[in-house]
Design a protein around this motif. Sequence first.
Motif, PDB file in Angstrom:
ATOM      1  N   LEU A  70       1.457   4.472   1.084  1.00 23.82           N
ATOM      2  CA  LEU A  70       0.890   5.317   2.137  1.00 23.82           C
ATOM      3  C   LEU A  70       0.994   6.803   1.820  1.00 23.82           C
ATOM      4  CD1 LEU A  70       1.896   3.563   5.463  1.00 23.82           C
ATOM      5  CD2 LEU A  70      -0.227   3.470   4.190  1.00 23.82           C
ATOM      6  N   GLU A  71       1.897   7.143   0.916  1.00 27.31           N
ATOM      7  CA  GLU A  71       2.024   8.568   0.569  1.00 27.31           C
ATOM      8  C   GLU A  71       0.872   9.011  -0.318  1.00 27.31           C
ATOM      9  OE1 GLU A  71       4.258  10.596   1.854  1.00 27.31           O
ATOM     10  OE2 GLU A  71       4.957   8.867   3.008  1.00 27.31           O
ATOM     11  N   ASP A  72       0.334   8.053  -1.074  1.00 28.13           N
ATOM     12  CA  ASP A  72      -0.690   8.376  -2.064  1.00 28.13           C
ATOM     13  C   ASP A  72      -2.079   8.126  -1.492  1.00 28.13           C
ATOM     14  OD1 ASP A  72      -1.886   8.996  -4.481  1.00 28.13           O
ATOM     15  OD2 ASP A  72      -1.944   6.895  -5.063  1.00 28.13           O
ATOM     16  N   SER A  73      -2.446   8.911  -0.502  1.00 27.39           N
ATOM     17  CA  SER A  73      -3.728   8.647   0.153  1.00 27.39           C
ATOM     18  C   SER A  73      -4.514   9.951   0.214  1.00 27.39           C
ATOM     19  CB  SER A  73      -3.495   8.110   1.555  1.00 27.39           C
ATOM     20  OG  SER A  73      -2.578   8.952   2.229  1.00 27.39           O
ATOM     21  N   THR A  74      -5.174  10.273  -0.881  1.00 25.55           N
ATOM     22  CA  THR A  74      -5.893  11.548  -0.911  1.00 25.55           C
ATOM     23  C   THR A  74      -7.328  11.404  -0.451  1.00 25.55           C
ATOM     24  OG1 THR A  74      -6.337  11.109  -3.214  1.00 25.55           O
ATOM     25  CG2 THR A  74      -4.532  12.611  -2.737  1.00 25.55           C
ATOM     26  N   SER A  75      -7.742  10.173  -0.189  1.00 21.46           N
ATOM     27  CA  SER A  75      -9.123  10.009   0.226  1.00 21.46           C
ATOM     28  C   SER A  75      -9.215   9.938   1.741  1.00 21.46           C
ATOM     29  CB  SER A  75      -9.684   8.725  -0.374  1.00 21.46           C
ATOM     30  OG  SER A  75     -10.814   8.333   0.345  1.00 21.46           O
ATOM     31  N   ILE A 108       0.852  -1.195   0.000  1.00 25.86           N
ATOM     32  CA  ILE A 108       0.000   0.000   0.000  1.00 25.86           C
ATOM     33  C   ILE A 108       0.884   1.239   0.000  1.00 25.86           C
ATOM     34  CG2 ILE A 108      -1.718   1.315   1.315  1.00 25.86           C
ATOM     35  CD1 ILE A 108      -2.783  -1.317   2.385  1.00 25.86           C
ATOM     36  N   TYR A 146      -6.962   2.786   7.571  1.00 23.51           N
ATOM     37  CA  TYR A 146      -5.578   2.785   8.065  1.00 23.51           C
ATOM     38  C   TYR A 146      -5.534   2.678   9.585  1.00 23.51           C
ATOM     39  CZ  TYR A 146      -3.942   4.115   3.391  1.00 23.51           C
ATOM     40  OH  TYR A 146      -3.666   4.143   2.064  1.00 23.51           O
ATOM     41  N   LYS A 184      -9.702   6.649   3.702  1.00 22.18           N
ATOM     42  CA  LYS A 184      -8.567   5.814   4.075  1.00 22.18           C
ATOM     43  C   LYS A 184      -8.228   5.973   5.554  1.00 22.18           C
ATOM     44  CE  LYS A 184      -7.583   4.197   0.008  1.00 22.18           C
ATOM     45  NZ  LYS A 184      -8.017   2.844  -0.266  1.00 22.18           N
ATOM     46  N   ALA A 185      -8.559   7.113   6.129  1.00 22.56           N
ATOM     47  CA  ALA A 185      -8.207   7.355   7.526  1.00 22.56           C
ATOM     48  C   ALA A 185      -8.756   6.246   8.413  1.00 22.56           C
ATOM     49  CB  ALA A 185      -8.720   8.719   7.977  1.00 22.56           C
TER      50      ALA A 185
END
Lengths: 422, 422
Positions: B84-89, B82, B96, B92-93
Amino acid sequence: MTSALDFMLAARRSEMQALQALSVTCALVVQVSRLVHALQRERGYSNFCLGGQAATHVKMLDELSQQAREQEQVVRGALGQIDLEDSTSADKAQLYTRIAYALHALDGLPGLRQRVREETVTASEATRQFSRLVAALLAVVFEAADTAVDPRVTRALAALFNFMQGKELAGQERATGVAGFMAGFFDATLQDRLRFLQDGQQRCFESFTESADDVARTAWEQLCGAELVEQIERLRQVAVRTTSAQRVQGELGDLWFDLTSARMDTMKQIEDQLADGLQQLCAQQTRKAKADLDNQRRLLRQLDQLDRDAGQGAPRLYNVQATDLQALPGEAPGGEVNRSLLDALHDQTQRLQQLQDELEQARETLNERKLVERAKGLLMSQHGLNEEEAYRTLQNAAMERGQRLAEVARTVLEHSSQRKPS
Amino acid sequence: MTSALDFMLAARRSEMQALQALSVTCALVVQVSRLVHALQRERGYSNFCLGGQAATHVKMLDELSQQAREQEQVVRGALGQIDLEDSTSADKAQLYTRIAYALHALDGLPGLRQRVREETVTASEATRQFSRLVAALLAVVFEAADTAVDPRVTRALAALFNFMQGKELAGQERATGVAGFMAGFFDATLQDRLRFLQDGQQRCFESFTESADDVARTAWEQLCGAELVEQIERLRQVAVRTTSAQRVQGELGDLWFDLTSARMDTMKQIEDQLADGLQQLCAQQTRKAKADLDNQRRLLRQLDQLDRDAGQGAPRLYNVQATDLQALPGEAPGGEVNRSLLDALHDQTQRLQQLQDELEQARETLNERKLVERAKGLLMSQHGLNEEEAYRTLQNAAMERGQRLAEVARTVLEHSSQRKPS
């Protein structure tokens, strides 16, 4: 190996990035609200020109068209800022589709302007086309509100959307009133339309006051109590009593236009306040998320170290139920010694849960609106009604059953989906 | 300048990217389901060893621990995939945070294993700790289902989650049954626990059958009708009738263990089918979205050209209401001539709306579960009840009022939020 800590921080970062993306959307919404205002004014003067007053009004119309064109460029510039390649959220699909609609509608504007100048379009057709464009822009604002991920920002966007929608209906009421007073009376169609537009405004401003902050609500209440609004109300009563046999003087049309225009100017001020407030709020929430992330990062590194120091044998990890739910100490130095990484995780879960609850609450007026719009659309397509008739059908059913409009809408939609062949 | 076309394609691309991200999550879920199974087996044999049968069972336990360790590495590897840097949504919080919980719980596993070998932990405490870890992993699966953006994938994830949860309760029932039969009778606590676990299984498998596809449902119905399950049912009846005065032979424990283990082995097969089906579905939906995007891209370029050819004057753009709602012709050559970009936009809006409706329906069993879990948590923290007591309270209220469990849960939560100081 990716650790618990990595994922916990990634969760925070994901929240912050979502807020940053939301700030971009909100900046767009603010520009869209200005474009809508410019188009509303251009629509009004296009009407004057098409109504035989081109000589007096065409200069003003050209000026307003130019203003709208400039604001359109600002909006297109803001759209250009959106990184379309970086769209990993499926939520974006809906917003982007609304934007595509609005852009496509904007593409038709030069042609419409030309037809207005050539007088090859009727006033009512031009109004209809301008109104469709405004509706497409309002749909962008609605979608932005509906997909916002922060409860406070959602609330501010919902307040702005409902206010803009109410102001748009007020603008349409102004035009309808001018048409009726100029003609000397309001026929059944115009009467129906006035009632529809007035009811619609009431619903929008009710939803607005539910979501608005105190400053905006107070400004709105002041306007509602103003002398100006009382005078408009009296003219509304006059309009209702006119018939082809009982006419009024055409000059009432000028008075009506002046009063309703003054009201719309005040609305514009409130709208600007709402837009400013929205941008401040976005900036503030993003700053806060950023600071939280920094604090969290520092704190978690410390907690992680403490957990490691405590050794692998310590089963603190399993004490989920036993931990208390106090907030993270944040800045308080030393406070973290008694807390484990697990406590921080537990807090984060609680906080996300609460955010989700607040978000659902903030979306309530939006969800109700969606139900009503969809039920209206269904009645229009299934029974060949126009929008006003569809709305009236829902409203009558609501009054008969003593239910809220959204409840009736839900029933209509449920019945229809049951009748579908599966 | 970004055009309507750009945004329309970006919307499609955003859908496809979300599906790709979902495939990664589903691959993780499949590995998590295998880890849960390995841990369930390790838990069972840890119990044997702590129950005085270490000599006979420690070799098997070591083997199972090794299998679980290997599967843990697979899961950790999938987590490492995954980005983790590419989490604009913001969605996901939540996922995660659940993953962070699960990882933190896994970090405690070596310590627990050591205490099992040293026999410095009781069987019931070891069971409790294994079960907490399994619960943390199940929460990841739940969150994956709850944040999935495709209705069919959501349904498949919900089916898998409910099945896994039911199987976990079946595993706990097996352990409780062994304890009771070995002791010769079931005291009030064990009886309560059995009932709680049986009720829970029923709820889970009901939810499972609501979401599962025909193949999985048929497999489950076959298991439910099997001789094996009838025998288990008879032993359940025996368990209910035991008291300290009316005991049964300890050998029934072995029979119970064999029968429930055989049932769990069949469950494992169904679970594997569900996991395979989920991965196939993800691949298929992603392929479909990719093909749709390619078609759309080709078609839209053509439509755009047609629109330009038709000239700026043509106001097709405003015919939103008049367009019919047929699906895009897709591959049909020539069919697109009569369609405008606006028709395609309209179709896209309709399709997204329908997807959203289906998604909400697919999430229904998940939402109900959330309500029940939160109401239970509230009763536990406010009235100091344990989980079984909290559940029993809700269940009794549901029976008294003739309401569904989720409705009662909603009432409990609403009452509580009203009592909160604002």
